[in-house]
Design a protein around this motif. Structure first.
Motif, PDB file in Angstrom:
ATOM      1  N   SER A  24     -11.547 -44.137 -56.214  1.00  0.00           N
ATOM      2  CA  SER A  24     -11.619 -43.283 -57.407  1.00  0.00           C
ATOM      3  C   SER A  24     -12.944 -43.466 -58.140  1.00  0.00           C
ATOM      4  N   LEU A  25     -13.456 -44.691 -58.142  1.00  0.00           N
ATOM      5  CA  LEU A  25     -14.747 -44.949 -58.771  1.00  0.00           C
ATOM      6  C   LEU A  25     -15.860 -44.230 -58.013  1.00  0.00           C
ATOM      7  N   VAL A  26     -15.826 -44.302 -56.681  1.00  0.00           N
ATOM      8  CA  VAL A  26     -16.819 -43.596 -55.867  1.00  0.00           C
ATOM      9  C   VAL A  26     -16.720 -42.090 -56.114  1.00  0.00           C
ATOM     10  N   SER A  27     -15.499 -41.563 -56.173  1.00  0.00           N
ATOM     11  CA  SER A  27     -15.294 -40.134 -56.441  1.00  0.00           C
ATOM     12  C   SER A  27     -15.923 -39.734 -57.767  1.00  0.00           C
ATOM     13  N   ALA A  28     -15.665 -40.548 -58.792  1.00  0.00           N
ATOM     14  CA  ALA A  28     -16.163 -40.234 -60.130  1.00  0.00           C
ATOM     15  C   ALA A  28     -17.688 -40.258 -60.180  1.00  0.00           C
ATOM     16  N   LEU A  29     -18.288 -41.304 -59.634  1.00  0.00           N
ATOM     17  CA  LEU A  29     -19.748 -41.417 -59.676  1.00  0.00           C
ATOM     18  C   LEU A  29     -20.420 -40.353 -58.818  1.00  0.00           C
ATOM     19  N   LEU A  30     -19.781 -40.003 -57.709  1.00  0.00           N
ATOM     20  CA  LEU A  30     -20.325 -38.945 -56.855  1.00  0.00           C
ATOM     21  C   LEU A  30     -20.282 -37.602 -57.575  1.00  0.00           C
ATOM     22  N   ALA A  31     -19.147 -37.283 -58.185  1.00  0.00           N
ATOM     23  CA  ALA A  31     -19.019 -36.011 -58.898  1.00  0.00           C
ATOM     24  C   ALA A  31     -19.999 -35.933 -60.064  1.00  0.00           C
ATOM     25  N   LEU A  32     -20.203 -37.058 -60.753  1.00  0.00           N
ATOM     26  CA  LEU A  32     -21.152 -37.093 -61.863  1.00  0.00           C
ATOM     27  C   LEU A  32     -22.595 -36.908 -61.387  1.00  0.00           C
ATOM     28  N   SER A  33     -22.855 -37.230 -60.130  1.00  0.00           N
ATOM     29  CA  SER A  33     -24.213 -37.173 -59.585  1.00  0.00           C
ATOM     30  C   SER A  33     -24.540 -35.830 -58.945  1.00  0.00           C
ATOM     31  N   LEU A  34     -23.554 -34.960 -58.809  1.00  0.00           N
ATOM     32  CA  LEU A  34     -23.763 -33.648 -58.207  1.00  0.00           C
ATOM     33  C   LEU A  34     -23.845 -32.585 -59.300  1.00  0.00           C
ATOM     34  N   ARG A  35     -24.846 -31.764 -59.242  1.00  0.00           N
ATOM     35  CA  ARG A  35     -25.009 -30.727 -60.259  1.00  0.00           C
ATOM     36  C   ARG A  35     -23.994 -29.596 -60.025  1.00  0.00           C
ATOM     37  N   GLY A  36     -23.244 -29.278 -61.058  1.00  0.00           N
ATOM     38  CA  GLY A  36     -22.279 -28.194 -60.952  1.00  0.00           C
ATOM     39  C   GLY A  36     -21.051 -28.580 -60.161  1.00  0.00           C
ATOM     40  N   ALA A  37     -20.431 -29.721 -60.513  1.00  0.00           N
ATOM     41  CA  ALA A  37     -19.269 -30.220 -59.763  1.00  0.00           C
ATOM     42  C   ALA A  37     -18.014 -30.229 -60.623  1.00  0.00           C
ATOM     43  N   VAL A  38     -16.887 -30.082 -59.940  1.00  0.00           N
ATOM     44  CA  VAL A  38     -15.571 -30.318 -60.541  1.00  0.00           C
ATOM     45  C   VAL A  38     -14.893 -31.408 -59.731  1.00  0.00           C
ATOM     46  N   LEU A  39     -14.354 -32.395 -60.422  1.00  0.00           N
ATOM     47  CA  LEU A  39     -13.622 -33.476 -59.774  1.00  0.00           C
ATOM     48  C   LEU A  39     -12.130 -33.189 -59.899  1.00  0.00           C
ATOM     49  N   VAL A  40     -11.451 -33.096 -58.754  1.00  0.00           N
ATOM     50  CA  VAL A  40     -10.013 -32.824 -58.750  1.00  0.00           C
ATOM     51  C   VAL A  40      -9.285 -34.071 -58.269  1.00  0.00           C
ATOM     52  N   ASP A  41      -8.456 -34.623 -59.122  1.00  0.00           N
ATOM     53  CA  ASP A  41      -7.707 -35.836 -58.818  1.00  0.00           C
ATOM     54  C   ASP A  41      -6.441 -35.454 -58.049  1.00  0.00           C
ATOM     55  N   LEU A  42      -6.458 -35.691 -56.740  1.00  0.00           N
ATOM     56  CA  LEU A  42      -5.283 -35.355 -55.927  1.00  0.00           C
ATOM     57  C   LEU A  42      -4.387 -36.566 -55.678  1.00  0.00           C
ATOM     58  N   ASP A  43      -4.699 -37.682 -56.328  1.00  0.00           N
ATOM     59  CA  ASP A  43      -3.777 -38.820 -56.283  1.00  0.00           C
ATOM     60  C   ASP A  43      -2.737 -38.579 -57.365  1.00  0.00           C
ATOM     61  N   VAL A  44      -1.732 -37.777 -57.010  1.00  0.00           N
ATOM     62  CA  VAL A  44      -0.786 -37.275 -58.010  1.00  0.00           C
ATOM     63  C   VAL A  44       0.260 -38.320 -58.419  1.00  0.00           C
ATOM     64  N   HIS A  45       0.184 -39.512 -57.861  1.00  0.00           N
ATOM     65  CA  HIS A  45       1.143 -40.554 -58.227  1.00  0.00           C
ATOM     66  C   HIS A  45       0.588 -41.497 -59.289  1.00  0.00           C
ATOM     67  N   THR A  46      -0.672 -41.889 -59.178  1.00  0.00           N
ATOM     68  CA  THR A  46      -1.210 -42.882 -60.105  1.00  0.00           C
ATOM     69  C   THR A  46      -2.308 -42.344 -61.015  1.00  0.00           C
ATOM     70  N   MET A  47      -3.007 -41.285 -60.615  1.00  0.00           N
ATOM     71  CA  MET A  47      -3.959 -40.572 -61.482  1.00  0.00           C
ATOM     72  C   MET A  47      -4.967 -41.507 -62.142  1.00  0.00           C
ATOM     73  N   ALA A  48      -5.690 -42.262 -61.320  1.00  0.00           N
ATOM     74  CA  ALA A  48      -6.681 -43.214 -61.839  1.00  0.00           C
ATOM     75  C   ALA A  48      -7.841 -42.512 -62.533  1.00  0.00           C
ATOM     76  N   THR A  49      -8.113 -41.267 -62.167  1.00  0.00           N
ATOM     77  CA  THR A  49      -9.257 -40.558 -62.728  1.00  0.00           C
ATOM     78  C   THR A  49      -9.175 -40.448 -64.249  1.00  0.00           C
ATOM     79  N   THR A  50      -7.997 -40.134 -64.769  1.00  0.00           N
ATOM     80  CA  THR A  50      -7.863 -40.002 -66.220  1.00  0.00           C
ATOM     81  C   THR A  50      -8.152 -41.332 -66.921  1.00  0.00           C
ATOM     82  N   LYS A  51      -7.832 -42.421 -66.265  1.00  0.00           N
ATOM     83  CA  LYS A  51      -8.094 -43.748 -66.842  1.00  0.00           C
ATOM     84  C   LYS A  51      -9.590 -44.070 -66.820  1.00  0.00           C
ATOM     85  N   LEU A  52     -10.274 -43.680 -65.757  1.00  0.00           N
ATOM     86  CA  LEU A  52     -11.708 -43.929 -65.666  1.00  0.00           C
ATOM     87  C   LEU A  52     -12.485 -43.180 -66.736  1.00  0.00           C
ATOM     88  N   PHE A  53     -12.052 -41.962 -67.048  1.00  0.00           N
ATOM     89  CA  PHE A  53     -12.780 -41.125 -67.995  1.00  0.00           C
ATOM     90  C   PHE A  53     -12.228 -41.175 -69.418  1.00  0.00           C
TER      91      PHE A  53
END
Length: 239
Positions: A24-53
């Motif tokens: 999830s950390l790699v996903s977040a940093l990668l999405a932040l590094s790409l211009r014009g990106a949307v990050l979609v959290d498909l880990d629908v059980h634990t949803m770590a993305t909301t915690k990171l941000f």
């Protein structure tokens, strides 16, 4: 609807057969590094993305265009956590895939150039669902640990059989100790490099940065050495 939403966009799936490798950390940093990106959290059980941000407890706005992503600068973030808040989710059988399809179908992805998917660990409905929706580029995350590499080989083998050539990211690979000294607390790169050779995959190693812990909840403010490596070595493979 989900297929149409992804048409013309570059889909990147960050995945691993092993939990706890920093996917999830790699996903977040990668999405932040790409211009014009949307990050979609498909880990629908634990949803770590909301915690990171720092998005826990916040709800997505819903407009005529669909579920509006949370905006963090130029990045958009979509997560089931923005619908159920911080409640846990138990989804038996194929329900996980249906929820994932609906999340993509009703999200307003706008004119995003890249859609980065943070997948849960393993080979379940999530991977099969994403395969039905789009031709994604796989980024497989492991640590240097021999156990992690052995488990991650399941994903590498599967992708190889599906005709995909993944990028292998070895997370937490080393720590810069200064004066040209490098420590590798989780082992050297040999196991990961051997795995990459077997499947003709390029390898990128990411360092350990203890300061990352202080950015949990505000990962979009982090601009340290790990993000620097993501920008310099991951992004060129994807753009």
């Amino acid at each position: 609807m989900a297929k149409e939403k992804l048409r013309g966009k570059k889909a990147i799936a960050v995945m691993s057969a092993k939990g706890g490798v920093g996917k999830s950390l790699v996903s977040a940093l990668l999405a932040l590094s790409l211009r014009g990106a949307v990050l979609v959290d498909l880990d629908v059980h634990t949803m770590a993305t909301t915690k990171l941000f720092g998005l826990e407890g916040k709800l997505h706005e819903v407009t005529k265009k669909g579920i509006e992503p949370f905006k963090l600068g130029e990045l958009g973030v979509v997560s089931l956590g923005g619908i159920v808040k911080d409640k846990y989710v138990v989804l038996p059988g194929g329900n996980a895939g249906e929820v994932m399809e609906s999340l993509v179908a009703y999200a307003n992805l706008g004119d995003a150039n890249y859609v980065v998917f943070d997948l849960p660990p393993g080979l379940g409905d999530e991977v099969l669902t994403l395969e039905r929706l789009t031709d994604f580029f796989p980024v497989v995350v492991t640590t240097p640990s021999a156990v992690s590499v052995k488990v991650v080989e399941y994903v590498m083998r599967y992708l190889n059989e599906r005709g995909k050539r993944p990028l292998l990211v070895v997370n937490m690979a080393y720590m810069d100790c200064g004066d040209g000294k490098v420590a590798r607390p989780f082992g050297d790169l040999k196991n990961a490099e051997d795995l990459a050779k077997r499947y003709n995959a390029p390898v990128v190693e990411l360092p350990i940065d203890p300061s990352l812990e202080s950015y949990i909840g505000k990962i979009h403010e982090y601009d340290g050495v790990v993000k620097g490596k993501v920008k310099k070595e991951l992004v060129p493979y994807l753009t």
